[in-house]
Enzyme design. Structure first.
Site, PDB file in Angstrom:
ATOM      1  N   SER A 244       0.851  -1.196   0.000  1.00  0.00           N
ATOM      2  CA  SER A 244       0.000   0.000   0.000  1.00  0.00           C
ATOM      3  C   SER A 244       0.887   1.246   0.000  1.00  0.00           C
ATOM      4  CB  SER A 244      -0.880   0.005   1.256  1.00  0.00           C
ATOM      5  OG  SER A 244      -0.074   0.219   2.398  1.00  0.00           O
TER       6      SER A 244
ATOM      7  N   ASP B 178      -1.485  -1.649  -3.833  1.00  0.00           N
ATOM      8  CA  ASP B 178      -2.820  -1.662  -3.227  1.00  0.00           C
ATOM      9  C   ASP B 178      -3.289  -0.216  -3.013  1.00  0.00           C
ATOM     10  OD1 ASP B 178      -5.036  -2.839  -1.979  1.00  0.00           O
ATOM     11  OD2 ASP B 178      -4.090  -2.825   0.009  1.00  0.00           O
TER      12      ASP B 178
ATOM     13  N   ALA C   7     -11.610  -8.078   3.439  1.00  0.00           N
ATOM     14  CA  ALA C   7     -12.117  -9.446   3.615  1.00  0.00           C
ATOM     15  C   ALA C   7     -11.508 -10.188   4.805  1.00  0.00           C
ATOM     16  CB  ALA C   7     -11.905 -10.232   2.324  1.00  0.00           C
TER      17      ALA C   7
ATOM     18  N   ASN D 193      -8.659  -9.695  -0.610  1.00  0.00           N
ATOM     19  CA  ASN D 193      -7.637  -8.910   0.094  1.00  0.00           C
ATOM     20  C   ASN D 193      -7.718  -9.100   1.602  1.00  0.00           C
ATOM     21  OD1 ASN D 193      -7.259  -7.852  -2.445  1.00  0.00           O
ATOM     22  ND2 ASN D 193      -7.320  -5.717  -1.789  1.00  0.00           N
ATOM     23  N   ILE D 194      -6.588  -9.459   2.195  1.00  0.00           N
ATOM     24  CA  ILE D 194      -6.564  -9.660   3.645  1.00  0.00           C
ATOM     25  C   ILE D 194      -5.316  -8.997   4.224  1.00  0.00           C
ATOM     26  CG2 ILE D 194      -6.343 -11.424   5.465  1.00  0.00           C
ATOM     27  CD1 ILE D 194      -7.990 -13.274   3.532  1.00  0.00           C
ATOM     28  N   ASP D 195      -5.532  -8.087   5.132  1.00  0.00           N
ATOM     29  CA  ASP D 195      -4.435  -7.400   5.808  1.00  0.00           C
ATOM     30  C   ASP D 195      -4.647  -7.427   7.329  1.00  0.00           C
ATOM     31  OD1 ASP D 195      -2.355  -5.823   6.571  1.00  0.00           O
ATOM     32  OD2 ASP D 195      -3.008  -4.000   5.575  1.00  0.00           O
TER      33      ASP D 195
END
Ligand code: G3H
Ligand code: 13P
Ligand code: ZN
Length: 331
Positions: A64, A101, A235, A276-278
């Site tokens: 990001s 991102d 998500a 997307n998973i952060d």
């Protein structure tokens, strides 16, 4: 003495990344989603790579704007490059895309494309439709001659998208998607169907269940754009075991809630090709480090708390690939 130099512009193909086109084609055909995991530091990157090699999953490494500011854009890019070398040495050549991102300007997208990213997101979803189209198209026009894939976004997620905070979701309007994709030429589309960024996705009253995602909107979009890759941001499922551990070991995270895994499984089988998973990674690290600090207050070697956090992250990412996204074994 000669010093080896390299030109400032480097293409992702020279480095060995892949763009997302073939990844998404296969995911769409076989009914799973490719994981897009964010990284900001070495331990997160090692965990993502190790988990994806162990489960033989393709992976999208996400950077990001905040990650670039935090870790330095040049260092991050070289970490991505190091990741490919590591994978080669381990002899498990899973496909890896390096993705920007939430790019918020043409300039940041161009800078990433010129420095070896294989995929970029231009997030102009907060702008009026015509401006979103114009900016997304400008990025596509720069990316496509270089065979870099572009993710656009329509609809706004509640929560924080980089520095921009949104109070409420603004669901994607299915009647906009055909025109957007046709006019911009983007390769995938992030949509808003009830997910949001961060660890506090829903404001629930005691005993209230998490509201379901708007699968009706997703289905309408699938009909209008048959075979077109859809992306789900925000998500994370915010596993309650990690929230409980954070709270147990001195943290304070009240009413944190995420997307139930069954809903993510259902999305992964649809046209949703990228998930997307952060935040889940952040929770795992925080819970593990807090536990070490409380149980071993004399510990001061960062390897002794970052190491266990990395191990726990590997487990979490493997679990996502194998049991939620279905990307395991699809390398
Ligand atoms: O969607 C946002 C990602 O979780 C990245 O977060 O901007 O704090 O790095 P960040
Ligand atoms: P989460 O905050 O739910 O992990 O979403 C991450 C994301 O969408 C990154 O772009
Ligand atoms: Zn996002």
């Amino acid at each position: 003495m000669t010093i080896a130099t390299e030109s400032k512009t480097v293409t992702y193909k020279e480095l060995g990344f892949v763009n997302t086109r073939e990844m998404f084609r296969k995911a769409m055909k076989e009914g799973y989603a490719v994981p897009a995991y964010n990284f900001n530091n070495m331990e997160q990157l090692q965990a993502i790579l190790t988990a994806c090699m162990k489960s033989r999953s393709p992976v999208i490494l996400q950077v990001s704007k905040g990650a670039r500011d935090y870790a330095n854009a040049t260092l991050l890019r070289w970490m991505g490059r190091g990741a490919l070398e590591m994978i080669k040495e381990m002899g498990v050549p899973v496909p890896v895309a390096l993705h920007l991102d939430h790019g918020d300007s043409f300039e940041i997208c161009k800078s990433c494309i010129d420095s070896g990213f294989s995929s970029v997101m231009i997030d102009a979803s907060h702008l009026p439709f015509a401006e979103n189209v114009a900016l997304t198209k400008k990025v596509v026009d720069y990316a496509h001659p270089r065979d870099v894939t572009v993710e656009g976004e329509l609809g706004v997620l509640a929560g924080i998208e980089d520095a921009i905070s949104h109070e409420k979701s603004n669901y994607t309007n299915p009647s906009d998607v055909q025109e957007f994709v046709k006019k911009t030429g983007c390769d995938s589309l992030a949509i808003s169907i009830g997910t949001s960024h961060g660890a506090y996705k829903f404001k629930l009253k005691p005993g209230e269940a998490v509201p379901p995602l708007r699968f009706d909107i997703l289905e309408a979009i699938e009909k209008l754009l048959p075979g077109f890759p859809i992306v789900l941001h925000g998500a994370s499922s915010v596993p309650q075991e990690y929230i409980a551990a954070i709270n147990k070991y001195g943290g304070k995270m009240e009413n944190a809630a995420g997307i139930p895994v069954e809903q993510l499984r259902r999305a992964a089988k649809s046209a949703v090709c990228k998930i997307n998973i952060d935040s889940d990674g952040r929770l795992v690290m925080t819970a593990t480090i807090r536990k070490v600090f409380i149980e071993k207050p004399g510990e001061f070697d960062p390897r002794k708390y970052l190491g266990p956090a990395r191990e726990e992250l590997i487990k979490m990412y493997m679990d996502k690939n194998e049991k939620v996204l279905g990307s395991a074994g699809r390398d």
